[in-house]
Design an enzyme around this catalytic site. Structure first.
Site, mmCIF file in Angstrom:
data_model
loop_
_atom_site.group_PDB
_atom_site.id
_atom_site.type_symbol
_atom_site.label_atom_id
_atom_site.label_comp_id
_atom_site.label_asym_id
_atom_site.label_seq_id
_atom_site.Cartn_x
_atom_site.Cartn_y
_atom_site.Cartn_z
ATOM 1 N N SER A 246 2.641 -1.510 6.763
ATOM 2 C CA SER A 246 3.491 -0.419 6.435
ATOM 3 C C SER A 246 3.375 -0.108 4.943
ATOM 4 O O SER A 246 2.357 -0.411 4.266
ATOM 5 C CB SER A 246 5.144 -0.799 6.492
ATOM 6 O OG SER A 246 5.160 -1.717 5.442
ATOM 7 N N LYS A 247 4.139 1.086 4.356
ATOM 8 C CA LYS A 247 3.860 1.281 3.045
ATOM 9 C C LYS A 247 4.023 0.389 1.928
ATOM 10 O O LYS A 247 3.075 0.094 1.077
ATOM 11 C CB LYS A 247 5.102 2.409 2.813
ATOM 12 C CG LYS A 247 5.069 3.567 3.126
ATOM 13 C CD LYS A 247 4.888 4.505 1.961
ATOM 14 C CE LYS A 247 3.891 5.354 2.077
ATOM 15 N NZ LYS A 247 2.720 5.486 1.593
ATOM 16 N N ARG A 248 4.698 -0.944 2.383
ATOM 17 C CA ARG A 248 4.717 -2.055 1.319
ATOM 18 C C ARG A 248 3.153 -2.371 0.941
ATOM 19 O O ARG A 248 2.794 -3.010 0.214
ATOM 20 C CB ARG A 248 5.532 -3.300 2.143
ATOM 21 C CG ARG A 248 6.822 -2.845 1.662
ATOM 22 C CD ARG A 248 7.515 -4.345 2.372
ATOM 23 N NE ARG A 248 7.093 -4.531 3.717
ATOM 24 C CZ ARG A 248 6.443 -5.422 4.158
ATOM 25 N NH1 ARG A 248 6.151 -6.351 3.421
ATOM 26 N NH2 ARG A 248 6.213 -5.767 5.498
ATOM 27 N N GLU A 256 -3.450 10.179 1.690
ATOM 28 C CA GLU A 256 -3.505 9.223 0.476
ATOM 29 C C GLU A 256 -4.824 8.715 0.298
ATOM 30 O O GLU A 256 -5.306 8.608 -0.899
ATOM 31 C CB GLU A 256 -2.272 8.227 0.486
ATOM 32 C CG GLU A 256 -0.941 8.638 0.016
ATOM 33 C CD GLU A 256 -0.117 7.742 0.341
ATOM 34 O OE1 GLU A 256 -0.075 6.391 -0.481
ATOM 35 O OE2 GLU A 256 1.022 7.466 1.378
#
Ligand code: GLU
Length: 494
Positions: A246-248, A256
């Site tokens: 995930s983004k974490r 990106e």
């Protein structure tokens, strides 16, 4: 002859394309190309609330950037509402689906009640047995309705997943899934099965999170009387701490990664290995080589772990493979973004002092870092001293080991005199190296006593390419200026 191997990538335009989506698209693509099949694209835009503007364009853009070209025109689900509605109504007619007129409020009460009793939340089937008359009245009074799947009350549904093997579900655990919503849009399940059948999809390749949907889909195939495709559920992708990626864990969206300067070749090579490997030691694969090597029976059951160092290593490899022309073309936007240079006609201006440099100068600077660069975005930091007029570093950095500032100044002065006596033609790496080393010998001091302060004077950095190659790129005039700047810096410091 009809093509038997047809796969589809079916993203929802609800946000940015992430690594999991791309892995899905890539495996679809590889499977299709390897098996003489077709790779199709379907945009699953039936959830109007979750639609993120711009995301359809991003899906096309990312797939094209990665070279994952699809066959024909993409199927856009929101343009096919009539078809889904017709199918939902057909199921109602055949007794495999039913109208449900329950209000939001009632469903909320049911949910709360189930929660209080610690029961799994599911529809309580209130409308499953409405009389013909009740249905007719509700329709006539235009009570909003949804159409729900009539899941048999008992039984087991079983299928052979290409990766997971035999999977079975108890029908008792399956909710009467909404198929058509009150706004006339289908849910994912109805639209997906309808289209997979229409598009003659032979293999549904998708991530494991969709496994619980598969029994509902199989019921739909059965009720429509259609032959189901093979199901291929890909393992999860985990972050380095073994929790779901995930983004974490840092960047997960392809946009990106692109912005940070990862090359499409590196991402493709890296993502291919998230759940698959060729069964031998090889690690470097182009897209074509992946097509040759790929097979679903080598896809893993166990989750894949995302390893950023591996991605960086691969990216470094592909950066080293680039021709200097191509690498410079890719790096220029990063140098401009870092406000080091700006284009002026054919040439570039250094933003620091408006000096004009040509593309060859920029290329020579980049060439010195090609070996070390892991991401294109690093180019600005690695080469900035070539584009700055005043270098910002503390005078103490000029001190070699146990030496001191005075000593550095003396040695830099001596070097300055010596280098002023050379011609511009002597400013190649090899000639400079030979001549300066000879000169140092006559001075009877250590090599580091000269070369360390020289390198720092030219770059302002603790670590950088060697002084001779840097001096070659800078040329005689700038080299001498920088040595003078360093001497002045020491003077100011005294
Ligand atoms: N729209 C679903 C997704 O976003 C597709 C799942 C499937 O491939 O069936 O992943």
């Amino acid at each position: 002859m009809e093509n038997k191997n047809r796969v589809r990538f079916a993203p929802s335009p609800t946000g940015s394309m992430h690594i999991g989506n791309v892995r899905n698209a890539l495996y679809d693509f590889l499977f299709a190309k390897k098996n003489n099949g077709e790779f199709l694209l379907r945009i699953e835009d039936t959830d109007q609330d979750r639609y993120a503007p711009g995301s359809i364009e991003q899906i096309y853009e990312v797939l094209k950037w990665l070279g994952l070209d699809w066959h024909g025109e993409p199927i856009i689900q929101s343009t096919r509402l009539e078809l889904y509605k017709k199918n939902a109504e057909e199921l109602v007619k055949n007794g495999h689906a039913y109208y449900c007129f329950c209000s939001k409020e009632r469903l909320e009460e049911v949910r709360k009640d189930q929660e209080a009793k610690k029961l799994p939340s599911c529809y309580d089937r209130h409308c499953r047995n409405l009389s013909e008359e009740e249905i007719a009245n509700n329709l006539e009074s235009r009570t909003p309705f949804v159409i729900r799947l009539k899941v048999p009350e008992s039984g087991i549904i079983e299928f052979e997943d290409v990766i997971k093997g035999k999977v079975s579900f108890d029908l008792k655990t399956i909710d009467d899934q909404v198929l058509l919503k009150s706004d006339g849009f289908p849910t994912y399940h109805l639209a997906s099965v309808t289209d997979d059948n229409e598009m003659k999809i032979s293999h549904v390749i998708r991530s494991e999170e969709w496994l619980p949907s598969t029994p509902k889909h199989l019921l739909l195939y059965k009720f429509f009387g259609w032959e189901p495709p093979r199901f291929v559920h890909l393992p999860m992708i985990l972050g380095s701490d073994k929790s779901k990626l995930s983004k974490r864990h840092g960047a997960t969206s392809v946009a990106e990664f692109k912005e940070q300067g990862y090359l499409p070749e590196a991402l493709i090579n890296f993502i291919a290995f998230l759940g698959w490997n060729p069964g031998d030691e090889r690690e470097i694969f182009s897209l074509d080589e992946l097509v040759d090597a790929f097979s679903l029976d080598k896809v893993h059951k166990a989750p894949a772990v995302f390893n950023m160092e591996k991605l960086d290593w691969l990216n470094g490899h592909y950066i080293r493979q680039k021709s200097l022309d191509e690498l410079a073309r890719l790096c220029l936007p990063y140098l401009e973004k870092a406000k080091l240079i700006k284009p002026t006609g054919e040439d570039y201006n250094l933003i620091d002092n408006n000096e004009t440099v040509n593309l060859d100068y920029i290329k020579s600077a980049i060439a010195l870092e090609q070996e070390r660069m892991k991401k294109l975005s690093e180019v600005a930091d690695l080469t900035k001293f070539f584009f700055q007029n005043e270098l910002d570093y503390p005078a103490e950095l000029l001190i070699w080991k146990k030496s001191n500032l005075e000593e550095a100044a003396v040695n830099l002065k001596a070097l300055n005199e010596f280098l002023s006596g050379l011609t511009e033609a002597n400013f190649t790496k090899e000639i400079l190296e030979t001549k300066v080393k000879q000169f140092i010998q006559t001075e009877q001091k250590g090599i580091g006593d000269f070369l360390w302060p020289l390198r720092v004077a030219l770059t302002g950095e603790k670590a950088s390419p060697g002084p001779f190659e840097v001096a070659h790129v800078l040329g005689q005039e700038k080299t001498l200026k920088r040595i003078n700047d360093a001497i002045n810096k020491i003077k100011k410091n005294a």
